[in-house]
Enzyme design. Structure first.
Site, PDB file in Angstrom:
ATOM      1  N   HIS A   1       0.526   4.437   0.977  1.00 49.89           N
ATOM      2  CA  HIS A   1       0.663   5.393   2.086  1.00 49.89           C
ATOM      3  C   HIS A   1       1.486   4.877   3.256  1.00 49.89           C
ATOM      4  CE1 HIS A   1      -2.333   3.943   5.187  1.00 49.89           C
ATOM      5  NE2 HIS A   1      -2.793   3.270   4.153  1.00 49.89           N
TER       6      HIS A   1
ATOM      7  N   SER B   1       0.835  -1.200   0.000  1.00 48.03           N
ATOM      8  CA  SER B   1       0.000   0.000   0.000  1.00 48.03           C
ATOM      9  C   SER B   1       0.872   1.254   0.000  1.00 48.03           C
ATOM     10  CB  SER B   1      -0.887  -0.018   1.244  1.00 48.03           C
ATOM     11  OG  SER B   1      -1.578   1.198   1.352  1.00 48.03           O
TER      12      SER B   1
ATOM     13  N   CYS C   1      -6.929   0.354  13.511  1.00 47.29           N
ATOM     14  CA  CYS C   1      -8.242  -0.200  13.157  1.00 47.29           C
ATOM     15  C   CYS C   1      -8.925  -0.766  14.389  1.00 47.29           C
ATOM     16  CB  CYS C   1      -8.099  -1.307  12.132  1.00 47.29           C
ATOM     17  SG  CYS C   1      -6.766  -1.040  10.989  1.00 47.29           S
TER      18      CYS C   1
END
Ligand SMILES: *Cc1c(COP(=O)(O)O)cnc(C)c1O
Length: 393
Positions: free
Chosen positions: A201, A199, A325
């Site tokens: 970022h 990913s 998360c």
């Protein structure tokens, strides 16, 4: 002291070069790279270059890189399409107990759809138990997915060994390398990997863009249906600026990695040594050495991770409890429970993840604040008071 950002595993600041490289593709070279006309040429060339930059980082071919919207999509695609594709051969998936939610939740979804999942334990250091993994393999196992490096405790798995075991048994192997790509050296061939998620970022690229490496010859069906982008495997107009930014961030991140990591490891070890020596009743979570150069994760007895975060926040030191998360829920992290921590200790845990540009001075400031916070909070804790009194008898 300025703000000290030590939450790099949640997301990273973009590299200036990556941002600069993106800018032309919003206004001047905004055309759709899938168009036929002349204006599509520059964006098409830019996407091609990004594919080469990324492939170059992991010893893959550009044609094996498929751009997605990020780590979550790549993980969902690899698992869902990877299982559906092999449904006739077998319905059994193996993952570890400490996977990111993008893998974990997808595995629950697959179970609801009639697939079977085994979640293999890790040891007290957060490293997968190879004997357990081998025992979990069944004749109908068709996919194994084990993350390269853990997002909470930073532990690095023996990926090449897992991949070899999978291949010896004719099983496909996927790894969630979102925390590893751009941070530690990766080689999909040496690691025996069939699919790999990353990913943008997490390594100085933009948010909302990532990729899935799919080894040539694996006919992974599309997950997003629509246009013919990405060789018909991932529909949707290409995120040209995002892909370009991610490509540049990848190239920079993968350059001089060993030298950068020596410096990062020194900073990390200084942090770990100081905390363990200067703060009593503290423990390091994850393996002492087989861990990301940027990661330190601690548990402090008699303390609540959330309150520690707030108190550090007032001193402008920004860290995290478990994974971002999981925060917002009261359950302790599945990763900390997975390495065998009791609930009350898991609740007193914090993750420190260090950006590359961090200085020794900033690390020392953060440790000073941490120490002060722990002392203050314990001085207010009746539990700690009772404990200390019981130690005196
Ligand atoms: C951040 C992260 C993801 C999710 O990636 P997004 O691009 O934010 O969707 C998946 N796996 C791991 C290990 C991560 O750290």
């Amino acid at each position: 002291m300025e703000e000290v950002y030590l939450d790099n595993a949640a997301t990273s600041r973009m590299k200036k070069e990556a941002l600069d490289a993106m800018m032309p593709y919003f206004m001047d070279e905004f055309a759709n790279p899938s168009s036929i006309h002349a204006m599509s040429r520059a964006p098409r060339a830019a996407v091609k270059k990004a594919r080469e930059q990324i492939a170059g980082c992991i010893n893959a071919e550009p044609g094996e890189i498929y751009f997605t919207s990020g780590g979550t999509e790549s993980d969902n695609w690899a698992l869902i399409s990877g299982m559906e594709m092999q449904e006739k051969k077998g319905k059994h998936l193996i993952i570890s107990t400490i996977e990111h939610h993008a893998i974990l939740e997808t595995s629950y979804y697959l179970e609801k759809r009639g697939f079977e999942v085994t979640r293999v334990k890790v040891d007290k250091d957060g490293i997968i138990d190879m004997a357990e993994l081998e025992k979990a393999i069944r004749p109908d196992t068709v996919l194994i997915s084990v993350m390269t490096a853990n997002n909470e405790i930073g532990s690095i798995q023996p990926i090449a060994e897992i991949g070899k075991l999978a291949h010896d048994k004719g099983i496909l192997f996927h790894t969630d390398a979102v925390q590893a790509f751009g941070h530690i050296p990766l080689d999909v061939k040496a690691m025996n990997v069939d699919m790999l998620s990353a990913s943008g970022h997490k390594f100085g690229g933009p948010k909302g863009v990532g990729f899935l490496y799919v080894r040539k010859g694996i006919r992974l069906p599309p997950f997003m249906h629509g246009g013919e982008q990405e060789e018909g495997r991932r529909a949707g107009t290409t995120n040209v600026p995002g892909v370009v930014g991610m490509g540049v961030a990848a190239e920079i991140s993968c350059k001089d990695m060993d030298a950068k990591n020596r410096k990062m490891t020194e900073l990390r070890d200084h942090l770990i040594d100081r905390v363990l020596k200067e703060i009593p009743y503290s423990r390091l979570n994850g393996h002492r050495y087989k861990r990301l150069p940027s990661n330190a994760d601690f548990s402090f007895e008699f303390i609540e991770g959330e309150s520690m975060l707030m108190s550090l926040g007032m001193k402008k030191v920004y860290i995290s409890t478990g994974s971002a998360c999981a925060s917002g829920s009261l359950d302790p992290s599945h990763v900390l429970l997975g390495i065998g921590l009791p609930h009350e200790i898991a609740h007193g845990s914090v993750r420190i993840s260090i950006p590359e540009e961090t200085t020794l001075e900033q690390i020392d400031y953060a440790v000073d604040c941490l120490k002060q916070t722990v002392e203050t909070m314990r001085s207010l804790s009746p539990l700690y008071d009772d404990f200390i009194k019981s130690q005196r008898v």
